[in-house]
Each structure stands twice: as structure tokens, then as C-alpha cells.
Design a protein around this motif. Structure first.
Motif, short mmCIF file in Angstrom:
data_model
loop_
_atom_site.label_atom_id
_atom_site.label_comp_id
_atom_site.label_asym_id
_atom_site.label_seq_id
_atom_site.Cartn_x
_atom_site.Cartn_y
_atom_site.Cartn_z
N LYS A 137 16.86 9.74 -32.13
CA LYS A 137 17.32 8.43 -31.65
C LYS A 137 17.81 8.56 -30.22
O LYS A 137 18.49 9.52 -29.89
CB LYS A 137 18.43 7.92 -32.56
N VAL A 138 17.47 7.56 -29.38
CA VAL A 138 17.94 7.52 -28.00
C VAL A 138 18.44 6.13 -27.65
O VAL A 138 18.08 5.14 -28.28
CB VAL A 138 16.83 7.93 -26.98
N LEU A 139 19.26 6.09 -26.62
CA LEU A 139 19.62 4.84 -25.97
C LEU A 139 18.77 4.78 -24.71
O LEU A 139 18.97 5.56 -23.78
CB LEU A 139 21.12 4.82 -25.60
N ASP A 140 17.79 3.89 -24.72
CA ASP A 140 16.86 3.76 -23.59
C ASP A 140 17.51 2.83 -22.55
O ASP A 140 18.11 1.82 -22.92
CB ASP A 140 15.54 3.17 -24.09
N ILE A 141 17.37 3.18 -21.28
CA ILE A 141 18.00 2.44 -20.19
C ILE A 141 16.94 2.04 -19.18
O ILE A 141 16.19 2.89 -18.70
CB ILE A 141 19.08 3.29 -19.49
N ILE A 142 16.89 0.75 -18.86
CA ILE A 142 15.89 0.23 -17.94
C ILE A 142 16.61 -0.62 -16.89
O ILE A 142 17.39 -1.51 -17.23
CB ILE A 142 14.86 -0.63 -18.69
N VAL A 143 16.33 -0.33 -15.58
CA VAL A 143 16.99 -1.04 -14.48
C VAL A 143 15.92 -1.68 -13.60
O VAL A 143 14.95 -1.03 -13.20
CB VAL A 143 17.84 -0.08 -13.63
N ASP A 144 16.12 -2.95 -13.27
CA ASP A 144 15.21 -3.68 -12.38
C ASP A 144 15.48 -3.25 -10.95
O ASP A 144 16.58 -3.46 -10.42
CB ASP A 144 15.44 -5.18 -12.54
N ILE A 145 14.48 -2.64 -10.30
CA ILE A 145 14.64 -2.20 -8.91
C ILE A 145 13.70 -2.96 -7.97
O ILE A 145 13.40 -2.51 -6.88
CB ILE A 145 14.45 -0.68 -8.77
N ARG A 146 13.26 -4.15 -8.41
CA ARG A 146 12.43 -5.01 -7.57
C ARG A 146 13.37 -5.84 -6.70
O ARG A 146 14.00 -6.77 -7.19
CB ARG A 146 11.54 -5.89 -8.43
N LYS A 147 13.47 -5.51 -5.42
CA LYS A 147 14.50 -6.10 -4.55
C LYS A 147 14.40 -7.62 -4.42
O LYS A 147 15.40 -8.27 -4.13
CB LYS A 147 14.52 -5.43 -3.19
N ASP A 148 13.24 -8.22 -4.67
CA ASP A 148 13.10 -9.68 -4.59
C ASP A 148 13.23 -10.36 -5.95
O ASP A 148 13.03 -11.58 -6.05
CB ASP A 148 11.76 -10.04 -3.94
N SER A 149 13.57 -9.63 -6.96
CA SER A 149 13.69 -10.17 -8.31
C SER A 149 15.04 -10.85 -8.51
O SER A 149 16.06 -10.40 -7.98
CB SER A 149 13.53 -9.03 -9.33
N LYS A 150 15.06 -11.88 -9.32
CA LYS A 150 16.34 -12.57 -9.64
C LYS A 150 17.22 -11.69 -10.52
O LYS A 150 18.42 -11.93 -10.64
CB LYS A 150 16.08 -13.92 -10.30
N THR A 151 16.65 -10.64 -11.13
CA THR A 151 17.44 -9.73 -11.97
C THR A 151 17.59 -8.35 -11.32
O THR A 151 17.91 -7.37 -12.00
CB THR A 151 16.80 -9.59 -13.37
N PHE A 152 17.40 -8.28 -10.00
CA PHE A 152 17.52 -7.01 -9.28
C PHE A 152 18.87 -6.35 -9.58
O PHE A 152 19.93 -6.98 -9.54
CB PHE A 152 17.40 -7.25 -7.77
N GLY A 153 18.83 -5.06 -9.90
CA GLY A 153 20.04 -4.29 -10.16
C GLY A 153 20.60 -4.44 -11.56
O GLY A 153 21.53 -3.74 -11.93
N GLU A 154 20.04 -5.34 -12.34
CA GLU A 154 20.50 -5.52 -13.72
C GLU A 154 19.80 -4.51 -14.63
O GLU A 154 18.75 -3.97 -14.29
CB GLU A 154 20.24 -6.94 -14.20
#
Length: 181
Positions: free
Chosen positions: A79-96
Motif C-alpha cells: 500500500k502507498v500514499l500516491d502524491i500528484i502535484v499540478d506543475i502546469r504554470k498556467d493551470s487554475k490548479t497550479f501548485g495544488e
């Protein structure tokens, strides 16, 4: 298979239909035509597998253009805790970010498109993770962002001093200093 969107429209959870009996279980883990119809038309050209002991933190990794990669990840053991970060600088969810528990019990897979950093924390004594990738590994384009950056606000279910993390991952750049999409 069931396909579900996350708060990042292009990050898709895939839940296979599992057939089990007293012998164990069986499920279809990937079918190209169905994947193209429900997720996107990409061809995977490379597959990696990692084995990690409990409390190992890997990531947050990605490859930059022109060798950016989309990934299909799953856990075949543990089992893992998977972590995904938005690194698209023009995205409305950038950095989330989002976190998703992946395990050999829930058989959930996650499609992570280009433009996202990815990592995971092993929660079981041993965790075996599989990554299907749509481009080849490129040392010149391989990088990441630091999971401990305060602006990311990633809450891990373990104290930092108990993590097993590579020296390379400890010194990954902050989001503001990283090469982004």
C-alpha cells in the motif's frame, strides 16, 4: 473498468472489475482500446517497477519537455500514499496536490498526464509499484520538486525524521525554482 476524474480533470482513477474466488483473483489491468476511449490515446513504451520498504518516500519526480512523460501507476503488492502535484504554470490548479491510497487490495490505478509531478510514500512493510510511461527515460530531462516545500502543504502521515528518502530527493528544488510546464 470504471474511470473517475479527480480535482485535476486529466488525472484519472481507474478501477478494474476484479473477479475473485477461493483461489484468489483475476482482473484485466490494461486494455488499449478501452483506455483510449476513456482516458486518452497514448502508447506506453516503457515500464518500471519499484520495491520500497515502509516509510520510503520517492519523489516528487517528472521529466521536462521535450521528453515529458504521462504515467499509469498501480501497486501490485502492499500500500502507498500516491502524491500528484499540478506543475502546469498556467493551470487554475497550479501548485495544488492530491493524495490517493493505492494498494493490492483496492487495485486502483492512476493516469497522470504530462504536467504533473509524482511521488509516493510506502505505507506497508513492502510496497511494489508499477509505472507505465509514454516516453523513454531521459537523464537530461529528469527532475522534480521538493515534497517538503511549505507552499505545497503536503501532509504526510508520518514524522519527517522517520522517512527513508534519497539524498537526491531531499535537495530537489522548490516549485518556484523548478522547470515547469
Amino acid at each position: 473498468m470504471t474511470y473517475s476524474k479527480t480535482k485535476f480533470d486529466d488525472v484519472i482513477l481507474i478501477q478494474p472489475e476484479v473477479y475473485g474466488d477461493e483461489r484468489g483473483y483475476f482482473f484485466e489491468s490494461f486494455q488499449y482500446a478501452d483506455f483510449c476511449k476513456n482516458v486518452c490515446d497514448t502508447q506506453f513504451v516503457l515500464e518500471f517497477e519499484s520495491r520500497s520498504k515502509k516509510n520510503t518516500l520517492r519523489g516528487l519526480h517528472y521529466q521536462t519537455n521535450p521528453k515529458a512523460q504521462s504515467k499509469l501507476v498501480s501497486v501490485s503488492y502492499g500500500k502507498v500514499l500516491d502524491i500528484i502535484v499540478d506543475i502546469r504554470k498556467d493551470s487554475k490548479t497550479f501548485g495544488e496536490h492530491i493524495t490517493i491510497e493505492l494498494s493490492d487490495e483496492n487495485n486502483t490505478q492512476v493516469f497522470i498526464p504530462k504536467g504533473f509531478a509524482h511521488g509516493f510514500l510506502a505505507l506497508s512493510d513492502i510496497a511494489v509499484m508499477s509505472y507505465k510511461l509514454d516516453d523513454y527515460y531521459s537523464a537530461d530531462n529528469y527532475t522534480g520538486i521538493n515534497v517538503f516545500e511549505a507552499n505545497l502543504d503536503i501532509k504526510l502521515p508520518i514524522e519527517t525524521n522517520k522517512l527513508c528518502i534519497s539524498d537526491k530527493d531531499k535537495i530537489l528544488p522548490s516549485l518556484k525554482d523548478a522547470i515547469l510546464f
